[in-house]
Design an enzyme around this catalytic site. Structure first.
Site, mmCIF file in Angstrom:
data_model
loop_
_atom_site.group_PDB
_atom_site.id
_atom_site.type_symbol
_atom_site.label_atom_id
_atom_site.label_comp_id
_atom_site.label_asym_id
_atom_site.label_seq_id
_atom_site.Cartn_x
_atom_site.Cartn_y
_atom_site.Cartn_z
ATOM 1 N N LYS A 78 54.368 28.622 31.114
ATOM 2 C CA LYS A 78 55.636 29.346 31.222
ATOM 3 C C LYS A 78 56.744 28.556 30.527
ATOM 4 C CE LYS A 78 54.914 31.460 35.819
ATOM 5 N NZ LYS A 78 54.965 32.879 35.436
ATOM 6 N N ARG B 160 46.013 37.274 40.586
ATOM 7 C CA ARG B 160 44.960 38.275 40.778
ATOM 8 C C ARG B 160 43.582 37.627 40.729
ATOM 9 N NH1 ARG B 160 47.146 41.543 35.678
ATOM 10 N NH2 ARG B 160 48.964 40.342 36.324
HETATM 11 N N1 BES Z 1 53.810 34.162 39.826
HETATM 12 C C1 BES Z 1 53.955 34.988 38.681
HETATM 13 C C2 BES Z 1 54.787 36.245 38.948
HETATM 14 C C3 BES Z 1 56.242 36.023 39.280
HETATM 15 C C4 BES Z 1 57.200 36.158 38.287
HETATM 16 C C5 BES Z 1 56.652 35.751 40.556
HETATM 17 C C6 BES Z 1 58.540 35.980 38.592
HETATM 18 C C7 BES Z 1 57.996 35.581 40.868
HETATM 19 C C8 BES Z 1 58.941 35.697 39.888
HETATM 20 C C9 BES Z 1 52.588 35.431 38.186
HETATM 21 O O1 BES Z 1 51.569 34.515 38.390
HETATM 22 C C10 BES Z 1 52.691 35.627 36.721
HETATM 23 O O2 BES Z 1 52.940 34.673 36.039
HETATM 24 N N2 BES Z 1 52.503 36.861 36.269
HETATM 25 C C11 BES Z 1 52.580 37.175 34.895
HETATM 26 C C12 BES Z 1 51.441 38.109 34.588
HETATM 27 C C13 BES Z 1 51.243 38.357 33.115
HETATM 28 C C14 BES Z 1 50.830 37.104 32.412
HETATM 29 C C15 BES Z 1 50.200 39.431 32.953
HETATM 30 C C16 BES Z 1 53.924 37.837 34.642
HETATM 31 O O3 BES Z 1 54.383 38.619 35.467
HETATM 32 O O4 BES Z 1 54.521 37.541 33.596
HETATM 33 MN MN MN Z 2 51.411 33.081 36.866
#
Ligand code: BES
Ligand code: MN
Ligand code: ZN
Length: 501
Positions: free
Chosen positions: A278, A352
């Site tokens: 990230k 997931r």
């Molecule tokens: N933990 C994150 C989702 C999240 C984002 C929680 C912002 C709280 C605040 C999750 O693991 C994630 O990174 N999801 C990705 C999925 C994508 C790579 C398909 C996302 O939402 O960008």
């Molecule tokens: Mn994530």
């Protein structure tokens, strides 16, 4: 702090501050407010007359009584229009009053139950919401700060009830509010704790300590144990981290002979994104990526204390998502406990992946219905902002019960569709399913991914990524972790105990 209910007359009650209220448009207050107004020689009516007090929602006016009453101060709280008053407002208002009086260094105050008078709300529900809202509003996470002047805490709230015959019922309701609020506080503490302190090991230790204290069954599984069980998906995510993973299992036995309700929570104690790392800014909320797991563990605490006639099992896979030398890479294939293979397109879609194994385990344990809670997708906050969490389900009856439980808790949710067309989003060229796909419908794609692992049993998924953290105080919400949807989950368990699906 302590919340108690006492029988008596608010106008003669002796406390450092007494709280009365006023609906908008009322010029001659009645009930407890009227009695206090009379004892003050009509001071409140005068302030209404002069326009200083209007009864607007959230308006707080402090009056010094200079010996006219036993209490040196009276706080008049505006409730807004009586036709628009709800139990949710009682909670939020109680939170604002509590913070206002804490800022004024009031250690102890007494209040009449808001809403039980002309708004016609159920008095017990109002007492419960008053206790709940007060505790939730006063929550703060300051354990890593040195003690200073701001550490002043409110010690006692007394709800004064004029009808002595009602005191016992209100006391029981207030206690229920305290139990719910304390479980939310527990969830908030877990989510607010930084990732270097709340490692998977520490997360499991806190769950275990709580379980032991409240008489829940507990098993903490380590890497070897879940490996033997075939949890290749969970262990795949855990591989990038130097911290050993933990799989937390809590059980509540309500003394009935029926399948346990399954509460499954995502327990990523820190989400860097892994190799699909990230950007730095996006990582700042990721200590809270175990909020789903924290919420189900905290809900188990309230369930243990309220003792509904239902069996409940909570499953929380806990690990960091880190980009270590041994970490999984985009396009790696993992095998979940139910035998399905997962192509990892994006290591940041890790929630997931770990839930695939937790849900497979829920099926093996024959839990039903199954409800999972996860900070799963950023996309859910694009859809719903920070107002509501997303609900996805393969069963309409379960979805309706969740919505009802959320409504009663004052936690907002919204159901998103599970049209079969969306299933395609997770089609992989090399495995049974892939963990990330197109840009559109990201939250629904994630829900469809989870659905692959529940084997058609009644299941619902709550995506709380938009509502887990707040940067400002508002009503029962304080800065940092919200503890949503702990109270929804507890209400659901209580409701299913009364009326199984
Ligand atoms: N933990 C994150 C989702 C999240 C984002 C929680 C912002 C709280 C605040 C999750 O693991 C994630 O990174 N999801 C990705 C999925 C994508 C790579 C398909 C996302 O939402 O960008
Ligand atoms: Mn994530
Ligand atoms: Zn995550």
């Amino acid at each position: 702090m302590q919340v108690r209910v006492a029988s008596g007359d608010i106008a003669t009650y002796d406390a450092p501050c007494i709280v009365v209220h006023l609906f908008e448009g009322i010029t001659a207050p009645g009930g407890g407010t009227g009695a206090v107004d009379a004892a003050l020689g009509g001071m409140i009516s005068d302030l209404i007359q002069s326009g200083d007090i209007r009864g607007k929602d959230g308006e707080l006016t402090m009056i010094h009584t200079f010996g006219k009453l036993a209490a040196p101060r009276v706080l008049v709280a505006g409730l807004g229009k009586s036709s628009e008053f709800t139990v949710d407002k009682v909670r939020d208002l109680s939170a604002s009053i509590a913070r206002h009086l804490r800022a004024k260094r009031v250690a102890e105050y007494a209040t009449i139950a808001h809403g039980a008078g002309i708004a016609g709300l159920d008095p017990a529900a109002c007492a419960e919401a008053t206790a709940e809202g007060t505790l939730l509003g006063l929550y703060r996470f300051d354990r890593h700060k040195k003690a200073n002047d701001d550490n002043f805490e409110v010690q006692t709230l007394t709800i004064v009830e004029h009808d002595a015959g009602r005191v016992a019922a209100l006391q029981a309701a207030a206690e229920r509010g305290v139990i719910l609020a304390e479980s939310v506080e527990f969830a908030r503490d877990l989510s607010n704790e930084p990732g270097n302190i709340l490692t998977p090991t520490e997360f499991a230790a806190r769950a275990e300590a709580m379980a032991t204290q409240h008489g829940l069954g507990v098993r903490i599984l380590d890497r070897d144990q879940v490996g033997e069980m075939g949890m290749g998906a969970f262990l795949g995510v855990a591989r990038g981290s130097a911290q050993p993973p933990r799989f937390i299992v809590l059980t509540y036995n309500g003394g009935v002979d029926s399948k346990p309700l399954g509460l499954i929570g995502k327990g990523i104690t820190f989400d860097t994104g892994g190799i699909s790392i990230k950007p730095s800014e996006a990582m700042l909320e990721m200590k809270g990526d175990m909020s789903g797991g924290g919420a189900v563990i905290a809900a188990m605490m309230a369930i243990a204390r309220l003792r509904p006639k239902i069996n409940v099992t909570a499953l929380v896979p806990a690990t960091e998502n880190m980009p270590g030398g041994n970490a999984i890479k985009p396009t790696d294939v993992l095998r979940a406990m139910n035998g399905k293979t997962i192509e990892v397109i994006n290591t940041d879609a890790e929630g997931r992946v770990i839930l695939a194994d937790a849900l497979s385990y829920a099926v093996q344990l024959d839990l039903s219905p199954v409800v999972d809670v996860a900070t799963l997708t950023g996309a859910i906050s694009i859809a719903l902002g920070n107002v509501a969490f997303g609900v996805f389900a393969n069963n309409d009856a379960l979805a309706e019960r969740i919505k009802g439980a959320a409504k009663a808790a004052g936690e907002k949710c919204w159901e998103l569709p599970m049209f079969s067309e969306y299933k395609e989003l997770n089609k992989s060229n090399v495995a049974d399913v892939k963990n990330s796909g197109a840009r559109g419908a990201g939250s629904i794609a994630a829900a469809f991914f989870l659905k692959e692992f529940v084997d058609e049993r009644p299941w619902a998924h709550l995506d709380i990524a938009g509502v887990d953290f707040y940067d400002a105080e508002k009503g029962v919400l304080t800065k940092g972790a919200s503890g949503i949807p702990v109270r929804t989950l507890v209400n659901l368990a209580l409701d299913l105990a009364e009326r199984p699906i």
